[in-house]
Scaffold this active site. Structure first.
Site, PDB file in Angstrom:
ATOM      1  N   GLY A 158       0.811  -1.215   0.000  1.00  0.00           N
ATOM      2  CA  GLY A 158       0.000   0.000   0.000  1.00  0.00           C
ATOM      3  C   GLY A 158       0.843   1.262   0.000  1.00  0.00           C
ATOM      4  N   CYS A 159       2.033   1.209   0.612  1.00  0.00           N
ATOM      5  CA  CYS A 159       2.893   2.388   0.651  1.00  0.00           C
ATOM      6  C   CYS A 159       3.325   2.816  -0.752  1.00  0.00           C
ATOM      7  CB  CYS A 159       4.095   2.168   1.560  1.00  0.00           C
ATOM      8  SG  CYS A 159       5.169   0.817   1.059  1.00  0.00           S
TER       9      CYS A 159
ATOM     10  N   ASP B 203       2.998   6.407  -2.385  1.00  0.00           N
ATOM     11  CA  ASP B 203       4.131   7.061  -3.030  1.00  0.00           C
ATOM     12  C   ASP B 203       3.758   7.535  -4.434  1.00  0.00           C
ATOM     13  OD1 ASP B 203       6.988   7.634  -2.269  1.00  0.00           O
ATOM     14  OD2 ASP B 203       7.268   6.828  -4.289  1.00  0.00           O
TER      15      ASP B 203
END
Length: 176
Positions: free
Chosen positions: A81-82, A86
């Site tokens: 998910g990061c 980003d």
């Protein structure tokens, strides 16, 4: 054609931006692959969107052999998910550079993140959408937007109050 007149950018344009050639030295750059999280920007506008201040759309072609599927998680591959977050920060920083803001883009914060699905190796297309809420272009150059990630047409990720600023990059200036 001047980049300011363009409302969409292909992969070659994005790589030119990553190499510092689109907005000029010391200004907004995208990361190089594999950290570049979209393949094209399909819409860039200072009009429209949920707040009437502009909207941005980008796309990322999902392939089962993408680097993150191999390591997150072994035997249970899913896009982190990061990386979706980003991508939204990258897209907002690009937008500020396209609007003429000087300096290197840096993620500042995000107000709220909500996951409602996942991106698996069987997926085909991610669509990132930003609705610009506020753009400050004074001594401080900063964009604030809400964003969404859709996987094959279904929303899997939402973020509110995404913030990116443009800052003088003394490290980049010393390298040139």
């Amino acid at each position: 054609m001047d980049f300011k007149e363009k409302s969409s950018f292909d992969y070659d344009d994005l790589i030119a931006c990553a190499k510092g050639k689109l907005f000029g030295p010391g200004n907004a750059q995208l990361p190089m692959p594999p950290m570049l999280m979209f393949d094209r920007i399909t819409k860039l506008s200072t009009e429209g969107g949920a707040y009437g201040k502009g909207e941005v759309t980008a796309e990322f072609d999902i392939k089962p052999d993408l680097w993150f599927f191999k390591c997150h998680f072994e035997g249970d591959p899913v896009m982190p998910g990061c990386l979706g977050m980003d991508a939204l920060w990258q897209l907002l920083g690009f937008t500020l550079g396209w609007m003429g803001g000087p300096g290197s883009g840096r993620a500042i914060s995000v107000g709220e993140v909500k996951f409602t699905g996942q991106v698996l190796p069987t997926a085909k297309l991610l669509t990132y959408t930003l609705d610009l809420k506020r753009v400050i272009m004074r001594k401080l150059y900063m964009g604030i937007a809400d964003g969404r990630v859709d996987c094959d047409g279904a929303t899997v990720f939402e973020a509110k109050d995404i913030r990116v600023g443009l800052f003088q990059n003394t490290a980049a200036e010393g390298a040139s």
